[in-house]
Scaffold this motif. Sequence first.
Motif, short mmCIF file in Angstrom:
data_model
loop_
_atom_site.label_atom_id
_atom_site.label_comp_id
_atom_site.label_asym_id
_atom_site.label_seq_id
_atom_site.Cartn_x
_atom_site.Cartn_y
_atom_site.Cartn_z
N GLN A 177 0.83 -1.21 0.00
CA GLN A 177 0.00 0.00 0.00
C GLN A 177 0.86 1.26 0.00
N HIS A 178 1.98 1.21 0.69
CA HIS A 178 2.90 2.35 0.70
C HIS A 178 3.49 2.57 -0.69
N ILE A 179 3.90 1.49 -1.34
CA ILE A 179 4.46 1.58 -2.69
C ILE A 179 3.41 2.12 -3.66
N GLU A 180 2.18 1.61 -3.53
CA GLU A 180 1.10 2.05 -4.41
C GLU A 180 0.85 3.56 -4.24
N ALA A 181 0.85 4.03 -2.99
CA ALA A 181 0.61 5.45 -2.74
C ALA A 181 1.72 6.31 -3.36
N GLU A 182 2.96 5.86 -3.25
CA GLU A 182 4.07 6.62 -3.83
C GLU A 182 3.97 6.67 -5.35
N LEU A 183 3.62 5.53 -5.96
CA LEU A 183 3.51 5.50 -7.42
C LEU A 183 2.34 6.35 -7.90
N LYS A 184 1.23 6.32 -7.18
CA LYS A 184 0.08 7.14 -7.57
C LYS A 184 0.43 8.62 -7.56
N THR A 185 1.25 9.01 -6.61
CA THR A 185 1.68 10.41 -6.53
C THR A 185 2.57 10.78 -7.72
N ALA A 186 3.37 9.82 -8.16
CA ALA A 186 4.34 10.10 -9.22
C ALA A 186 3.76 9.96 -10.62
N LEU A 187 2.65 9.23 -10.77
CA LEU A 187 2.09 8.94 -12.09
C LEU A 187 0.79 9.70 -12.32
N PRO A 188 0.41 9.87 -13.59
CA PRO A 188 -0.88 10.50 -13.89
C PRO A 188 -2.03 9.72 -13.25
N GLU A 189 -3.11 10.41 -12.94
CA GLU A 189 -4.26 9.80 -12.29
C GLU A 189 -4.80 8.63 -13.10
N HIS A 190 -5.19 7.58 -12.42
CA HIS A 190 -5.81 6.37 -12.99
C HIS A 190 -4.81 5.47 -13.74
N THR A 191 -3.53 5.86 -13.79
CA THR A 191 -2.57 5.10 -14.59
C THR A 191 -2.42 3.67 -14.08
N LEU A 192 -2.30 3.48 -12.76
CA LEU A 192 -2.05 2.14 -12.23
C LEU A 192 -3.19 1.18 -12.55
N MET A 193 -4.44 1.65 -12.40
CA MET A 193 -5.57 0.76 -12.67
C MET A 193 -5.65 0.41 -14.15
N GLU A 194 -5.37 1.36 -15.00
CA GLU A 194 -5.39 1.07 -16.43
C GLU A 194 -4.29 0.07 -16.79
N ARG A 195 -3.11 0.24 -16.20
CA ARG A 195 -2.03 -0.71 -16.47
C ARG A 195 -2.38 -2.09 -15.92
N ALA A 196 -3.02 -2.15 -14.75
CA ALA A 196 -3.41 -3.44 -14.18
C ALA A 196 -4.41 -4.14 -15.08
N GLY A 197 -5.38 -3.39 -15.62
CA GLY A 197 -6.35 -3.98 -16.53
C GLY A 197 -5.71 -4.50 -17.80
N LEU A 198 -4.76 -3.73 -18.34
CA LEU A 198 -4.07 -4.16 -19.55
C LEU A 198 -3.27 -5.44 -19.29
N ALA A 199 -2.53 -5.46 -18.17
CA ALA A 199 -1.74 -6.65 -17.85
C ALA A 199 -2.61 -7.88 -17.68
N THR A 200 -3.76 -7.71 -17.03
CA THR A 200 -4.69 -8.83 -16.82
C THR A 200 -5.23 -9.34 -18.14
N ALA A 201 -5.63 -8.41 -19.01
CA ALA A 201 -6.18 -8.81 -20.31
C ALA A 201 -5.13 -9.53 -21.15
N GLN A 202 -3.91 -9.05 -21.13
CA GLN A 202 -2.84 -9.70 -21.90
C GLN A 202 -2.58 -11.11 -21.38
#
Length: 499
Positions: A26-51
Amino acid sequence: MTRPTVTVCPLTAYQAWPLYDTLSTQHIEAELKTALPEHTLMERAGLATAQLALAIAPHAQRIWIACGPGNNGGDGLEAAIRLQHWGKQVVVTWLGNKQNTPSDAQRAGQRAIKAGITFAEDPPETFDLAIDALLGLGVNRAPDGTIANWLHTMQTSNVPVLCIDLPTGLCADTGEWLRSDNTHQSTSPRHTLSLLTLKPGLFTADGRDAAGQVWFDDLVSTPTDKTVHSTPPVAYLQVSVHPSTQRPHNSHKGSFGELIVMGGASGMTGAAVLAGVAALHGGAGRVYLGLLDAASRSSVTAQHPALMVRAVDTLEPKTACVVCGCGAGDDVRAILPKVLSTAAQLVLDADALNAIASDASLLQLVRNRTQNRRPTVLTPHPREAARLLKCSTLDIQNNRLHSAQQLAELTGAVVVLKGSGTVIACSGMTPVINHTGSALLATAGTGDVLAGFIGAKMAQGQSAFEAACHGAHAHGLIADTWPTTGPALDAALLAASIR
Protein backbone atom coordinates in the motif's frame (compact mmCIF):
# COMPACT_ATOMS: atom_id res chain seq x y z
CA MET A 1 4.82 -9.43 -17.27
CA THR A 2 6.90 -12.31 -16.04
CA ARG A 3 6.80 -15.45 -14.01
CA PRO A 4 8.86 -15.02 -10.84
CA THR A 5 12.03 -16.78 -11.88
CA VAL A 6 15.28 -14.97 -11.20
CA THR A 7 16.25 -11.48 -10.12
CA VAL A 8 19.04 -9.94 -8.08
CA CYS A 9 18.70 -9.35 -4.34
CA PRO A 10 21.14 -8.14 -1.67
CA LEU A 11 21.80 -11.67 -0.42
CA THR A 12 24.72 -13.20 -2.30
CA ALA A 13 24.19 -16.89 -1.52
CA TYR A 14 21.23 -17.35 -3.85
CA GLN A 15 18.93 -15.50 -6.21
CA ALA A 16 15.52 -14.35 -5.09
CA TRP A 17 12.51 -12.08 -5.61
CA PRO A 18 11.66 -9.46 -2.97
CA LEU A 19 8.30 -9.95 -1.23
CA TYR A 20 6.16 -7.18 0.26
CA ASP A 21 3.32 -7.41 2.76
CA THR A 22 0.06 -5.48 2.68
CA LEU A 23 1.32 -2.33 4.39
CA SER A 24 4.46 -2.19 2.24
CA THR A 25 2.47 -2.71 -0.94
CA GLN A 26 0.00 0.00 0.00
CA HIS A 27 2.90 2.35 0.70
CA ILE A 28 4.46 1.58 -2.69
CA GLU A 29 1.10 2.05 -4.41
CA ALA A 30 0.61 5.45 -2.74
CA GLU A 31 4.07 6.62 -3.83
CA LEU A 32 3.51 5.50 -7.42
CA LYS A 33 0.08 7.14 -7.57
CA THR A 34 1.68 10.41 -6.53
CA ALA A 35 4.34 10.10 -9.22
CA LEU A 36 2.09 8.94 -12.09
CA PRO A 37 -0.88 10.50 -13.89
CA GLU A 38 -4.26 9.80 -12.29
CA HIS A 39 -5.81 6.37 -12.99
CA THR A 40 -2.57 5.10 -14.59
CA LEU A 41 -2.05 2.14 -12.23
CA MET A 42 -5.57 0.76 -12.67
CA GLU A 43 -5.39 1.07 -16.43
CA ARG A 44 -2.03 -0.71 -16.47
CA ALA A 45 -3.41 -3.44 -14.18
CA GLY A 46 -6.35 -3.98 -16.53
CA LEU A 47 -4.07 -4.16 -19.55
CA ALA A 48 -1.74 -6.65 -17.85
CA THR A 49 -4.69 -8.83 -16.82
CA ALA A 50 -6.18 -8.81 -20.31
CA GLN A 51 -2.84 -9.70 -21.90
CA LEU A 52 -2.33 -12.61 -19.51
CA ALA A 53 -5.90 -13.81 -20.09
CA LEU A 54 -5.14 -14.11 -23.80
CA ALA A 55 -1.88 -15.92 -23.06
CA ILE A 56 -3.31 -18.57 -20.74
CA ALA A 57 -6.61 -19.10 -22.60
CA PRO A 58 -5.99 -18.00 -26.20
CA HIS A 59 -9.06 -19.80 -27.55
CA ALA A 60 -11.49 -18.59 -24.89
CA GLN A 61 -14.42 -16.74 -26.43
CA ARG A 62 -16.76 -16.02 -23.51
CA ILE A 63 -14.99 -14.61 -20.46
CA TRP A 64 -16.70 -14.05 -17.13
CA ILE A 65 -15.17 -11.36 -14.94
CA ALA A 66 -16.42 -11.28 -11.35
CA CYS A 67 -15.72 -7.80 -9.97
CA GLY A 68 -15.87 -6.78 -6.32
CA PRO A 69 -16.73 -3.34 -4.99
CA GLY A 70 -13.14 -2.13 -4.54
CA ASN A 71 -10.12 -1.40 -6.68
CA ASN A 72 -9.61 -5.10 -7.41
CA GLY A 73 -12.97 -4.95 -9.16
CA GLY A 74 -11.82 -1.81 -10.96
CA ASP A 75 -8.83 -3.72 -12.34
CA GLY A 76 -11.27 -6.34 -13.63
CA LEU A 77 -13.42 -3.69 -15.30
CA GLU A 78 -10.39 -2.24 -17.08
CA ALA A 79 -9.48 -5.76 -18.23
CA ALA A 80 -13.03 -6.22 -19.53
CA ILE A 81 -12.71 -3.11 -21.71
CA ARG A 82 -9.50 -4.40 -23.27
CA LEU A 83 -10.77 -7.93 -23.85
CA GLN A 84 -13.98 -6.76 -25.50
CA HIS A 85 -11.98 -4.42 -27.72
CA TRP A 86 -9.93 -7.45 -28.79
CA GLY A 87 -13.07 -9.33 -29.84
CA LYS A 88 -13.91 -11.41 -26.77
CA GLN A 89 -17.42 -11.89 -25.41
CA VAL A 90 -17.14 -10.44 -21.92
CA VAL A 91 -19.74 -10.79 -19.18
CA VAL A 92 -19.18 -8.78 -15.99
CA THR A 93 -20.85 -9.29 -12.63
CA TRP A 94 -20.07 -6.26 -10.45
CA LEU A 95 -20.80 -5.48 -6.83
CA GLY A 96 -19.86 -1.82 -7.07
CA ASN A 97 -22.06 1.17 -6.31
CA LYS A 98 -21.58 4.87 -5.58
CA GLN A 99 -21.56 4.31 -1.82
CA ASN A 100 -18.87 1.62 -1.51
CA THR A 101 -16.72 1.99 -4.62
CA PRO A 102 -13.46 4.01 -4.74
CA SER A 103 -13.20 6.75 -7.34
CA ASP A 104 -10.79 4.87 -9.60
CA ALA A 105 -13.11 1.86 -9.72
CA GLN A 106 -16.15 4.08 -10.30
CA ARG A 107 -14.38 5.62 -13.27
CA ALA A 108 -13.52 2.14 -14.60
CA GLY A 109 -17.19 1.18 -14.25
CA GLN A 110 -18.30 4.22 -16.23
CA ARG A 111 -15.74 3.45 -18.92
CA ALA A 112 -16.97 -0.16 -19.11
CA ILE A 113 -20.59 0.96 -19.50
CA LYS A 114 -19.59 3.40 -22.22
CA ALA A 115 -17.65 0.62 -23.98
CA GLY A 116 -20.81 -1.51 -24.12
CA ILE A 117 -19.65 -4.22 -21.72
CA THR A 118 -22.39 -6.71 -20.84
CA PHE A 119 -23.26 -6.52 -17.13
CA ALA A 120 -25.27 -9.31 -15.49
CA GLU A 121 -26.70 -10.05 -12.06
CA ASP A 122 -25.58 -13.67 -12.16
CA PRO A 123 -22.66 -15.56 -13.72
CA PRO A 124 -23.24 -16.74 -17.29
CA GLU A 125 -24.31 -20.36 -17.70
CA THR A 126 -21.24 -21.12 -19.78
CA PHE A 127 -17.84 -19.46 -19.98
CA ASP A 128 -14.36 -20.38 -21.18
CA LEU A 129 -12.34 -18.38 -18.67
CA ALA A 130 -13.18 -16.89 -15.28
CA ILE A 131 -11.38 -13.86 -13.87
CA ASP A 132 -11.50 -13.38 -10.08
CA ALA A 133 -11.47 -9.61 -9.46
CA LEU A 134 -13.51 -9.78 -6.27
CA LEU A 135 -11.25 -9.03 -3.30
CA GLY A 136 -7.56 -8.21 -3.06
CA LEU A 137 -5.38 -6.85 -0.26
CA GLY A 138 -6.62 -6.51 3.28
CA VAL A 139 -8.91 -9.53 3.49
CA ASN A 140 -9.57 -10.47 7.13
CA ARG A 141 -12.59 -12.78 6.97
CA ALA A 142 -14.00 -15.52 4.79
CA PRO A 143 -16.07 -14.37 1.81
CA ASP A 144 -19.80 -14.74 2.24
CA GLY A 145 -23.05 -13.98 0.45
CA THR A 146 -22.83 -13.22 -3.26
CA ILE A 147 -19.03 -13.29 -3.31
CA ALA A 148 -18.97 -16.78 -1.81
CA ASN A 149 -21.58 -17.96 -4.32
CA TRP A 150 -19.61 -16.61 -7.26
CA LEU A 151 -16.43 -18.21 -5.97
CA HIS A 152 -18.28 -21.51 -5.66
CA THR A 153 -19.29 -21.25 -9.31
CA MET A 154 -15.69 -20.63 -10.31
CA GLN A 155 -14.28 -23.41 -8.15
CA THR A 156 -16.70 -26.02 -9.48
CA SER A 157 -16.25 -25.09 -13.13
CA ASN A 158 -13.79 -26.88 -15.37
CA VAL A 159 -12.36 -23.74 -16.93
CA PRO A 160 -9.16 -21.86 -16.09
CA VAL A 161 -9.40 -19.23 -13.35
CA LEU A 162 -7.25 -16.09 -13.39
CA CYS A 163 -7.03 -14.20 -10.08
CA ILE A 164 -6.11 -10.53 -10.12
CA ASP A 165 -3.40 -9.73 -7.57
CA LEU A 166 -4.58 -12.37 -5.07
CA PRO A 167 -7.09 -15.21 -5.01
CA THR A 168 -10.13 -13.90 -3.16
CA GLY A 169 -9.84 -14.82 0.51
CA LEU A 170 -6.08 -15.36 0.54
CA CYS A 171 -4.20 -13.33 3.15
CA ALA A 172 -1.34 -11.57 1.37
CA ASP A 173 0.89 -11.62 4.43
CA THR A 174 0.41 -15.15 5.77
CA GLY A 175 -0.94 -17.44 3.07
CA GLU A 176 -4.01 -18.28 5.12
CA TRP A 177 -6.90 -19.00 2.74
CA LEU A 178 -10.13 -17.79 4.28
CA ARG A 179 -12.89 -19.80 2.66
CA SER A 180 -16.60 -20.15 3.22
CA ASP A 181 -18.23 -23.51 3.77
CA ASN A 182 -19.40 -23.84 0.17
CA THR A 183 -16.02 -22.96 -1.41
CA HIS A 184 -14.25 -26.05 -2.70
CA GLN A 185 -10.70 -26.73 -3.77
CA SER A 186 -10.57 -26.06 -7.49
CA THR A 187 -9.43 -28.75 -9.88
CA SER A 188 -9.28 -26.28 -12.76
CA PRO A 189 -6.01 -24.64 -13.84
CA ARG A 190 -5.39 -21.64 -11.58
CA HIS A 191 -3.31 -18.57 -12.31
CA THR A 192 -2.65 -15.46 -10.25
CA LEU A 193 -1.31 -12.18 -11.61
CA SER A 194 0.38 -10.42 -8.70
CA LEU A 195 0.45 -6.65 -9.27
CA LEU A 196 2.94 -4.02 -8.09
CA THR A 197 4.63 -6.46 -5.71
CA LEU A 198 4.91 -10.15 -4.99
CA LYS A 199 3.26 -11.02 -1.67
CA PRO A 200 4.61 -13.64 0.76
CA GLY A 201 1.20 -15.26 1.21
CA LEU A 202 1.27 -16.46 -2.40
CA PHE A 203 4.14 -18.80 -1.65
CA THR A 204 3.58 -20.38 1.77
CA ALA A 205 0.84 -22.15 3.74
CA ASP A 206 -2.30 -22.32 1.51
CA GLY A 207 -0.88 -19.84 -0.97
CA ARG A 208 0.54 -22.23 -3.53
CA ASP A 209 -2.71 -24.21 -3.73
CA ALA A 210 -4.83 -21.06 -3.90
CA ALA A 211 -2.72 -19.17 -6.43
CA GLY A 212 -1.64 -21.89 -8.83
CA GLN A 213 0.85 -20.48 -11.34
CA VAL A 214 1.94 -17.05 -10.16
CA TRP A 215 2.69 -14.29 -12.66
CA PHE A 216 4.00 -10.84 -11.87
CA ASP A 217 3.70 -7.33 -13.30
CA ASP A 218 5.18 -4.45 -11.31
CA LEU A 219 3.09 -1.95 -13.35
CA VAL A 220 6.08 0.27 -13.97
CA SER A 221 7.19 1.02 -17.49
CA THR A 222 10.15 3.38 -17.18
CA PRO A 223 13.34 3.54 -15.12
CA THR A 224 11.90 6.63 -13.44
CA ASP A 225 8.90 4.61 -12.22
CA LYS A 226 11.19 1.96 -10.78
CA THR A 227 13.09 4.42 -8.60
CA VAL A 228 10.00 5.89 -6.96
CA HIS A 229 10.08 3.62 -3.91
CA SER A 230 12.80 2.19 -1.71
CA THR A 231 10.59 0.16 0.63
CA PRO A 232 12.51 -2.82 2.08
CA PRO A 233 10.98 -6.24 1.48
CA VAL A 234 9.62 -8.33 4.34
CA ALA A 235 11.03 -11.53 2.82
CA TYR A 236 12.64 -12.97 -0.27
CA LEU A 237 11.35 -15.76 -2.50
CA GLN A 238 14.17 -18.19 -3.24
CA VAL A 239 13.84 -19.76 -6.66
CA SER A 240 17.40 -20.84 -7.40
CA VAL A 241 20.80 -21.17 -5.78
CA HIS A 242 24.29 -20.70 -7.14
CA PRO A 243 25.73 -24.03 -8.28
CA SER A 244 28.37 -25.57 -6.08
CA THR A 245 31.90 -24.61 -7.02
CA GLN A 246 34.04 -27.26 -8.65
CA ARG A 247 36.24 -29.10 -6.20
CA PRO A 248 39.99 -28.61 -6.70
CA HIS A 249 41.92 -31.66 -7.87
CA ASN A 250 44.45 -31.23 -5.06
CA SER A 251 42.04 -32.07 -2.23
CA HIS A 252 41.18 -34.93 0.08
CA LYS A 253 38.37 -36.04 2.39
CA GLY A 254 39.60 -33.74 5.11
CA SER A 255 39.11 -30.78 2.77
CA PHE A 256 35.33 -31.09 2.88
CA GLY A 257 34.54 -31.20 6.54
CA GLU A 258 33.63 -33.68 9.22
CA LEU A 259 30.01 -34.40 10.09
CA ILE A 260 28.60 -36.43 12.96
CA VAL A 261 25.02 -37.68 13.04
CA MET A 262 23.84 -38.41 16.59
CA GLY A 263 20.55 -40.27 16.84
CA GLY A 264 19.04 -43.60 15.95
CA ALA A 265 17.60 -44.98 19.17
CA SER A 266 16.19 -48.50 19.27
CA GLY A 267 13.75 -49.05 16.40
CA MET A 268 14.59 -45.68 14.80
CA THR A 269 18.07 -46.12 13.37
CA GLY A 270 16.74 -45.51 9.85
CA ALA A 271 16.31 -41.80 10.55
CA ALA A 272 19.97 -41.39 11.50
CA VAL A 273 21.07 -43.43 8.49
CA LEU A 274 19.02 -41.23 6.14
CA ALA A 275 20.67 -38.11 7.55
CA GLY A 276 24.10 -39.70 7.17
CA VAL A 277 23.53 -40.81 3.57
CA ALA A 278 22.22 -37.35 2.69
CA ALA A 279 25.34 -35.80 4.23
CA LEU A 280 27.55 -38.03 2.09
CA HIS A 281 25.69 -37.10 -1.08
CA GLY A 282 25.78 -33.49 0.04
CA GLY A 283 29.55 -33.61 -0.17
CA ALA A 284 30.76 -33.96 3.42
CA GLY A 285 34.26 -35.44 3.49
CA ARG A 286 33.78 -37.72 6.50
CA VAL A 287 30.45 -38.79 7.99
CA TYR A 288 30.31 -40.48 11.38
CA LEU A 289 27.14 -42.15 12.59
CA GLY A 290 26.80 -42.10 16.37
CA LEU A 291 23.95 -44.54 16.96
CA LEU A 292 22.20 -44.55 20.32
CA ASP A 293 21.10 -48.15 19.72
CA ALA A 294 24.26 -50.22 20.30
CA ALA A 295 22.67 -53.42 19.02
CA SER A 296 22.19 -52.06 15.51
CA ARG A 297 25.71 -50.74 14.89
CA SER A 298 27.12 -53.84 13.25
CA SER A 299 24.20 -54.32 10.88
CA VAL A 300 24.23 -50.65 9.87
CA THR A 301 27.97 -50.85 9.22
CA ALA A 302 27.43 -53.85 6.94
CA GLN A 303 24.62 -52.15 5.02
CA HIS A 304 26.25 -48.70 4.77
CA PRO A 305 30.02 -49.09 4.66
CA ALA A 306 30.55 -45.47 3.60
CA LEU A 307 29.24 -44.34 7.00
CA MET A 308 31.64 -44.67 9.91
CA VAL A 309 29.47 -46.09 12.68
CA ARG A 310 30.56 -45.39 16.25
CA ALA A 311 29.28 -45.31 19.81
CA VAL A 312 28.04 -41.80 20.57
CA ASP A 313 30.32 -41.34 23.58
CA THR A 314 33.43 -41.98 21.47
CA LEU A 315 32.76 -39.06 19.14
CA GLU A 316 34.12 -35.58 19.76
CA PRO A 317 31.84 -32.77 18.54
CA LYS A 318 34.22 -29.86 19.23
CA THR A 319 35.65 -29.78 15.70
CA ALA A 320 32.73 -31.18 13.73
CA CYS A 321 29.32 -30.24 12.43
CA VAL A 322 26.80 -32.30 14.38
CA VAL A 323 23.32 -33.28 13.20
CA CYS A 324 21.43 -34.27 16.34
CA GLY A 325 17.96 -35.65 16.99
CA CYS A 326 17.08 -37.82 13.99
CA GLY A 327 15.30 -40.87 15.41
CA ALA A 328 16.81 -40.19 18.83
CA GLY A 329 13.68 -40.51 21.00
CA ASP A 330 14.00 -39.62 24.67
CA ASP A 331 17.55 -40.99 24.69
CA VAL A 332 18.68 -37.71 23.16
CA ARG A 333 18.27 -35.91 26.49
CA ALA A 334 21.37 -37.62 27.88
CA ILE A 335 23.66 -36.32 25.12
CA LEU A 336 22.15 -32.89 24.42
CA PRO A 337 23.91 -30.86 27.16
CA LYS A 338 27.36 -31.81 25.85
CA VAL A 339 26.36 -31.44 22.21
CA LEU A 340 24.81 -28.01 22.76
CA SER A 341 27.80 -26.84 24.77
CA THR A 342 30.63 -28.10 22.56
CA ALA A 343 29.62 -28.78 18.94
CA ALA A 344 31.44 -26.47 16.53
CA GLN A 345 28.39 -26.38 14.25
CA LEU A 346 25.00 -27.90 14.94
CA VAL A 347 21.77 -28.90 13.20
CA LEU A 348 18.93 -29.77 15.59
CA ASP A 349 16.02 -31.84 14.33
CA ALA A 350 13.09 -33.93 15.51
CA ASP A 351 13.51 -35.37 19.03
CA ALA A 352 16.25 -32.88 19.90
CA LEU A 353 13.76 -30.07 19.30
CA ASN A 354 11.10 -31.78 21.40
CA ALA A 355 13.56 -32.17 24.27
CA ILE A 356 14.56 -28.49 24.08
CA ALA A 357 10.89 -27.43 24.00
CA SER A 358 10.29 -29.12 27.35
CA ASP A 359 13.49 -28.07 29.14
CA ALA A 360 14.33 -24.41 29.74
CA SER A 361 17.94 -25.22 30.58
CA LEU A 362 18.47 -26.83 27.19
CA LEU A 363 16.87 -23.84 25.49
CA GLN A 364 19.31 -21.57 27.29
CA LEU A 365 22.20 -23.68 26.02
CA VAL A 366 20.90 -23.14 22.48
CA ARG A 367 20.84 -19.38 23.09
CA ASN A 368 24.36 -19.49 24.50
CA ARG A 369 25.63 -20.91 21.23
CA THR A 370 24.85 -17.65 19.44
CA GLN A 371 26.74 -15.67 22.07
CA ASN A 372 29.69 -18.05 21.60
CA ARG A 373 29.46 -17.73 17.80
CA ARG A 374 28.70 -21.39 17.23
CA PRO A 375 26.39 -21.70 14.19
CA THR A 376 23.12 -23.51 14.86
CA VAL A 377 20.22 -24.50 12.61
CA LEU A 378 16.80 -25.73 13.79
CA THR A 379 14.65 -27.69 11.31
CA PRO A 380 11.18 -27.98 12.90
CA HIS A 381 7.96 -29.03 11.24
CA PRO A 382 4.92 -26.97 12.36
CA ARG A 383 4.08 -29.16 15.36
CA GLU A 384 7.65 -29.04 16.67
CA ALA A 385 7.70 -25.27 16.15
CA ALA A 386 4.44 -25.00 18.11
CA ARG A 387 5.97 -26.89 21.04
CA LEU A 388 8.95 -24.54 21.06
CA LEU A 389 6.78 -21.42 20.91
CA LYS A 390 4.16 -22.76 23.36
CA CYS A 391 1.28 -22.33 20.92
CA SER A 392 -0.86 -24.47 18.62
CA THR A 393 0.09 -25.89 15.24
CA LEU A 394 -2.74 -23.82 13.76
CA ASP A 395 -1.13 -20.67 15.17
CA ILE A 396 2.10 -21.58 13.39
CA GLN A 397 0.42 -22.32 10.07
CA ASN A 398 -1.73 -19.18 10.16
CA ASN A 399 1.40 -17.02 10.11
CA ARG A 400 4.39 -19.09 9.10
CA LEU A 401 6.64 -16.14 8.30
CA HIS A 402 6.09 -14.52 11.69
CA SER A 403 6.37 -17.85 13.52
CA ALA A 404 9.76 -18.63 11.96
CA GLN A 405 11.01 -15.15 12.87
CA GLN A 406 9.71 -15.54 16.43
CA LEU A 407 11.51 -18.85 16.82
CA ALA A 408 14.73 -17.39 15.42
CA GLU A 409 14.55 -14.56 17.96
CA LEU A 410 13.77 -16.98 20.80
CA THR A 411 16.67 -19.32 20.09
CA GLY A 412 19.22 -17.16 18.30
CA ALA A 413 19.48 -19.90 15.67
CA VAL A 414 18.72 -20.13 11.99
CA VAL A 415 15.24 -21.63 11.71
CA VAL A 416 14.01 -23.77 8.82
CA LEU A 417 10.24 -24.01 9.27
CA LYS A 418 9.30 -26.90 7.02
CA GLY A 419 6.09 -27.12 5.04
CA SER A 420 4.57 -25.70 1.87
CA GLY A 421 6.78 -22.70 1.26
CA THR A 422 9.51 -23.57 3.76
CA VAL A 423 10.57 -20.43 5.65
CA ILE A 424 14.22 -19.78 6.56
CA ALA A 425 14.64 -17.13 9.25
CA CYS A 426 17.52 -15.69 11.24
CA SER A 427 17.60 -12.82 13.71
CA GLY A 428 18.73 -9.62 12.00
CA MET A 429 18.22 -10.96 8.46
CA THR A 430 15.35 -10.76 6.00
CA PRO A 431 13.65 -14.19 5.95
CA VAL A 432 13.46 -16.37 2.86
CA ILE A 433 10.58 -18.45 1.51
CA ASN A 434 11.75 -21.44 -0.51
CA HIS A 435 9.86 -22.00 -3.76
CA THR A 436 10.78 -25.62 -4.45
CA GLY A 437 9.10 -28.76 -3.13
CA SER A 438 5.81 -30.58 -3.44
CA ALA A 439 3.57 -33.05 -1.66
CA LEU A 440 5.96 -35.83 -2.73
CA LEU A 441 8.01 -34.82 0.31
CA ALA A 442 5.12 -35.56 2.66
CA THR A 443 6.49 -38.91 3.70
CA ALA A 444 8.45 -40.17 6.70
CA GLY A 445 12.19 -39.55 6.74
CA THR A 446 12.42 -36.64 4.31
CA GLY A 447 13.08 -34.24 7.18
CA ASP A 448 16.05 -36.35 8.29
CA VAL A 449 17.44 -36.06 4.76
CA LEU A 450 17.13 -32.27 4.89
CA ALA A 451 18.91 -32.06 8.24
CA GLY A 452 21.80 -34.20 7.00
CA PHE A 453 22.18 -32.20 3.81
CA ILE A 454 22.20 -28.85 5.61
CA GLY A 455 24.82 -30.21 7.98
CA ALA A 456 26.97 -31.29 5.03
CA LYS A 457 26.91 -27.80 3.56
CA MET A 458 27.84 -26.25 6.90
CA ALA A 459 30.71 -28.74 7.29
CA GLN A 460 32.03 -27.61 3.91
CA GLY A 461 32.13 -23.97 4.92
CA GLN A 462 28.76 -22.46 4.11
CA SER A 463 27.24 -20.18 6.73
CA ALA A 464 24.29 -21.57 8.66
CA PHE A 465 21.84 -19.32 6.79
CA GLU A 466 23.35 -20.08 3.40
CA ALA A 467 23.38 -23.82 4.09
CA ALA A 468 19.75 -23.72 5.22
CA CYS A 469 18.67 -21.91 2.05
CA HIS A 470 20.74 -24.23 -0.14
CA GLY A 471 19.40 -27.31 1.61
CA ALA A 472 15.74 -26.32 1.39
CA HIS A 473 16.10 -25.54 -2.30
CA ALA A 474 17.96 -28.73 -3.23
CA HIS A 475 15.62 -30.86 -1.12
CA GLY A 476 12.51 -29.48 -2.82
CA LEU A 477 14.03 -29.55 -6.29
CA ILE A 478 14.34 -33.34 -6.16
CA ALA A 479 10.57 -33.57 -5.66
CA ASP A 480 9.86 -31.00 -8.37
CA THR A 481 11.90 -32.90 -10.95
CA TRP A 482 11.07 -36.47 -9.88
CA PRO A 483 9.86 -38.55 -12.86
CA THR A 484 6.16 -39.28 -13.02
CA THR A 485 6.96 -42.81 -14.16
CA GLY A 486 9.10 -45.28 -12.27
CA PRO A 487 9.51 -45.69 -8.52
CA ALA A 488 7.70 -43.36 -6.15
CA LEU A 489 9.90 -40.92 -4.25
CA ASP A 490 10.68 -42.03 -0.71
CA ALA A 491 13.20 -40.79 1.83
CA ALA A 492 15.86 -43.34 0.86
CA LEU A 493 15.70 -42.37 -2.81
CA LEU A 494 15.68 -38.71 -1.81
CA ALA A 495 18.83 -39.15 0.28
CA ALA A 496 20.58 -40.92 -2.58
CA SER A 497 19.54 -38.27 -5.13
CA ILE A 498 20.18 -34.99 -3.34
CA ARG A 499 23.20 -32.93 -4.37
